[in-house]
Design a protein around this motif. Structure first.
Motif, PDB file in Angstrom:
ATOM      1  N   HIS A   3     -26.152   2.541 -27.743  1.00 18.70           N
ATOM      2  CA  HIS A   3     -25.987   2.731 -26.417  1.00 18.70           C
ATOM      3  C   HIS A   3     -27.024   1.970 -25.380  1.00 18.70           C
ATOM      4  N   ASN A   4     -27.836   1.007 -26.164  1.00 16.36           N
ATOM      5  CA  ASN A   4     -28.530  -0.103 -25.732  1.00 16.36           C
ATOM      6  C   ASN A   4     -27.925  -1.296 -25.515  1.00 16.36           C
ATOM      7  N   ASP A   5     -26.998  -1.381 -24.446  1.00 17.13           N
ATOM      8  CA  ASP A   5     -26.471  -2.555 -24.105  1.00 17.13           C
ATOM      9  C   ASP A   5     -27.247  -3.175 -22.798  1.00 17.13           C
TER      10      ASP A   5
END
Length: 360
Positions: free
Chosen positions: A126-128
């Protein structure tokens, strides 16, 4: 199987060692009941260095945490910790965790040992947002110094006023001759105390200093078996037992850490579940006869129809009676409801009670 920095000490003390979450961990020293009593009335020390620690830094660190956790981390100030969970996309829970605000744009996430890789992969996916993530799990040790005498027993080891650190707050400072130690007023026992985060290379020296300082207070090492009975008496959920990938935080009674004031993973799905109402609930129960409920025992009603399942159970050392947690249909979940635990084909009466089981 991994060892902690203190495994050789536990072995030298004669601890019963067993594999737990991929680590060689001390389960008991002198026996569950004696160790449980030490924490309830005095002070005991757990090695929980198998827990995972992730450091998230950068201008978008909070945004990432807000996206993947159910609680509202925007309310945290430096020096505060927050209990939360990582919802999945199917209505269940990836893990429960504690979020620490270390500095502006810097957060420490403490996760369950059995889920370190799973959680890392989930948060990373989820780390965009360009958040820098460091997995510190193999570099840090964690001592849980728990019990009503913990503050008094440990005060000589720090210049900080330990009694002034409120519950779910922490300080970074000197402890046992080392600087930059995290002293957190958290724990899993319900008897007060601290969790001490330190570097692996300092762990043995800190352990020794802790036991020297606590000697006059009857300090003892405590194994993970007593940690389980202590947390169960408080009704604290254990991941893998009471919550998992298929149980929603609302079903588990964790609505208080599920904040719909923000968007997070599956927040729309959980919001719909809240509006429609859950079909099963996690309840606490006490046995009405001398019997011990165990994980996966069936829960039935007076007619013998299966209405749920036990997720955690034990003979409470403090209360000397069988206690447990389990999911039941909502119609059987009210406090004082009569339910039955199926133990070896016998339906043994139990009663739904309000948490915590153990009241000081």
């Amino acid at each position: 199987m991994k060892n902690t920095a203190l495994t050789h000490i536990h072995e030298s003390l004669g601890a019963k060692m067993l594999p737990f979450a991929g680590y060689n961990m001390p389960i008991t020293y002198e026996g569950i009941n004696a160790e449980h009593e030490t924490v309830r009335t005095g002070v005991g020390v757990f090695d929980v260095s198998h827990m995972g620690e992730f450091l998230l830094t950068g201008p978008n660190a909070l945004a990432l945490i807000q996206k993947v956790t159910s609680n509202d981390a925007s309310t945290l100030t430096i020096g505060r910790a927050q209990y939360s969970c990582l919802p999945n996309n199917e209505g269940g829970i990836v893990d429960d965790l504690i979020v620490y605000k270390m500095k502006d744009e810097e957060y420490l996430l403490v996760v369950n040992a059995s889920n370190i890789d799973k959680d890392w992969n989930w948060i990373s996916s989820h780390n965009d947002l360009g958040v820098e993530m460091k997995n510190l799990s193999d570099d840090y040790s964690l001592l849980a110094i728990q019990g009503p005498k913990a503050v008094e027993a440990m005060q000589s080891l720090s210049s900080l006023d330990l009694a002034a650190i409120p519950y779910y707050h922490f300080e970074v400072g000197d402890f046992a001759g080392f600087s930059d130690v995290i002293i957190s007023a958290t724990g899993y026992t319900g008897s007060g105390g601290f969790e001490i985060y330190c570097k692996n290379e300092d762990a043995e020296a800190i352990w020794n200093k802790v036991f020297e300082a606590g000697a006059a207070f009857g300090i003892k090492p405590i194994g993970l078996a007593a940690r389980d009975t202590l947390r169960l008496e408080m009704g604290f959920c254990l991941y893998g037992n009471d919550i998992n990938d298929t149980t929603s935080p609302l079903e588990a009674g964790l609505g208080w850490i599920t904040k719909f004031t923000k968007d997070f993973t599956n927040s729309e799905g959980l919001k719909k579940q809240k509006e429609a109402g859950v079909t099963k609930k996690l309840v606490a129960f006490e046995m009405q006869e001398r019997a011990v409920p165990r994980h996966d025992y069936e829960i039935v009603d007076a007619t013998g129809e299966v209405i749920g399942i036990v997720t955690s159970g034990t003979m409470s050392p403090s209360m000397n009676k069988g206690i447990g947690l389990g999911y039941v249909t909502v119609s059987n979940s009210a406090v004082d409801s009569d339910i039955f635990i199926r133990i070896r084909k016998n339906d043994v009466p139990a009663k739904v009670v309000k948490l915590p089981f153990y009241k000081k």
